[in-house]
Enzyme design. Sequence first.
Site, PDB file in Angstrom:
ATOM      1  N   GLY A 131      42.564  39.586  29.953  1.00 34.03           N
ATOM      2  CA  GLY A 131      41.965  40.771  30.476  1.00 34.03           C
ATOM      3  C   GLY A 131      41.006  41.325  29.414  1.00 34.03           C
ATOM      4  CB  THR A 133      42.912  45.756  26.935  1.00 39.24           C
ATOM      5  OG1 THR A 133      42.437  46.680  28.041  1.00 39.24           O
ATOM      6  CG2 THR A 133      43.406  46.719  25.999  1.00 39.24           C
ATOM      7  N   GLY A 204      47.735  41.081  37.282  1.00 37.89           N
ATOM      8  CA  GLY A 204      47.352  39.879  37.981  1.00 37.89           C
ATOM      9  C   GLY A 204      45.987  40.221  38.724  1.00 37.89           C
ATOM     10  N   GLY A 205      45.211  41.392  38.248  1.00 38.30           N
ATOM     11  CA  GLY A 205      44.074  41.858  38.697  1.00 38.30           C
ATOM     12  C   GLY A 205      42.839  40.576  38.432  1.00 38.30           C
ATOM     13  CD  GLU A 212      48.323  38.406  32.730  1.00 32.98           C
ATOM     14  OE1 GLU A 212      47.024  38.578  32.402  1.00 32.98           O
ATOM     15  OE2 GLU A 212      48.730  39.131  33.800  1.00 32.98           O
TER      16      GLU A 212
END
Length: 363
Positions: A131, A133, A204-205, A212
């Site tokens: 992701g 971040t 899970g986006g 993960e």
Amino acid sequence: MNKHHLLLRGASYSTVSLYKRSGPPHHLHLPARPLFPSPGAGGTTTAAAVFNFFSPAHPRQHHSLTLSKPTRPHHRPLNPPTAKMSTSTTSAAAASPTDLIEQSKRLAAFQSVTAHLVPYPHYTRIGIGSGSTVVYVVEAISSLLPRDVLSTMTFYPTGAQSEELIEAAGLNLQYINKLAPGSLLDVCFDGADEVDPALNLIKGGGACLWQEKIVATSSKKFVCVADFRKISPALGTMWKKGIPIEVLPLAANRVLGELERMGSLSPKIRPGLPGKAGAIVTDNGMWIVDAPFKPLRVTGESDREKGEWQVDELADALIKIPGVAEIGLFYGRNGNEGQGGGAQKPVEAYFGMEDGSVKVLSA
């Protein structure tokens, strides 16, 4: 300093030698008061404190930070983020919404790494999630730790994106399937799509939820890093796209039917467009179904007839549907509740806030 609002102080940046030290770990010269409070040091907040932050009783009249422009993900930074002190939130307010979000992610990433990795140079196995971040987590690790310490560490990705970030930063890469039986990662850093007061997560986006969860549950502790948009009173309140569910393609239609019977509000197979016609395909060759539900209860029991679920009960029901490989609810235990691995929830969640502070929610 208000314990509910953790602010980076300019004085700390000028006195601490986190960024330019080159000697062995025991030669580090830290200020009497740590740059970032460690877990349990009075700098963390309770769930109630985080959400009271938004109430009128807690006006946001605090110092703010103006950060340097974030570096590109594929270039190892030469310096950590620099900060300038001001007595208002003018700098933050002047930033564009996109810049503000990126700055908040970067602040949270640097603070989480400072609290959960910098003080522990003996850690050797580190999980790196997926992701936007996590780009800043890798930047923080590369900036805050000296090369002699980094050379003793091995980094385990959750997917292709984090694998590329680890390699681009010149860090030691290894895969979770190479982790010896009975061994655990020392810590895992990852983001989230939504976080509730009990540190239950929706993830899970980015379609990496299975890897993960494997890496998180293979760690002694999981640390979540996010921005202010991810704080939620109940899962499904802020994240409207639904719970990501990784499914076997041949079972996808059957899973959709089961989800509708459970009260899901128009579950859908996630499309691969615009890059790919048809369904999105995960690294595991699976499809993703996004299943919206009414906001999930943190406590109490489910009312299944009304389609109202408590987090743990819904998670248990979803994972039992034939054809479901894994779900994007991270729930149950956290790493403080057992050192044997298997914990899905983080021990702490770091949120970069709009006013330039970092909020910490502890288990």
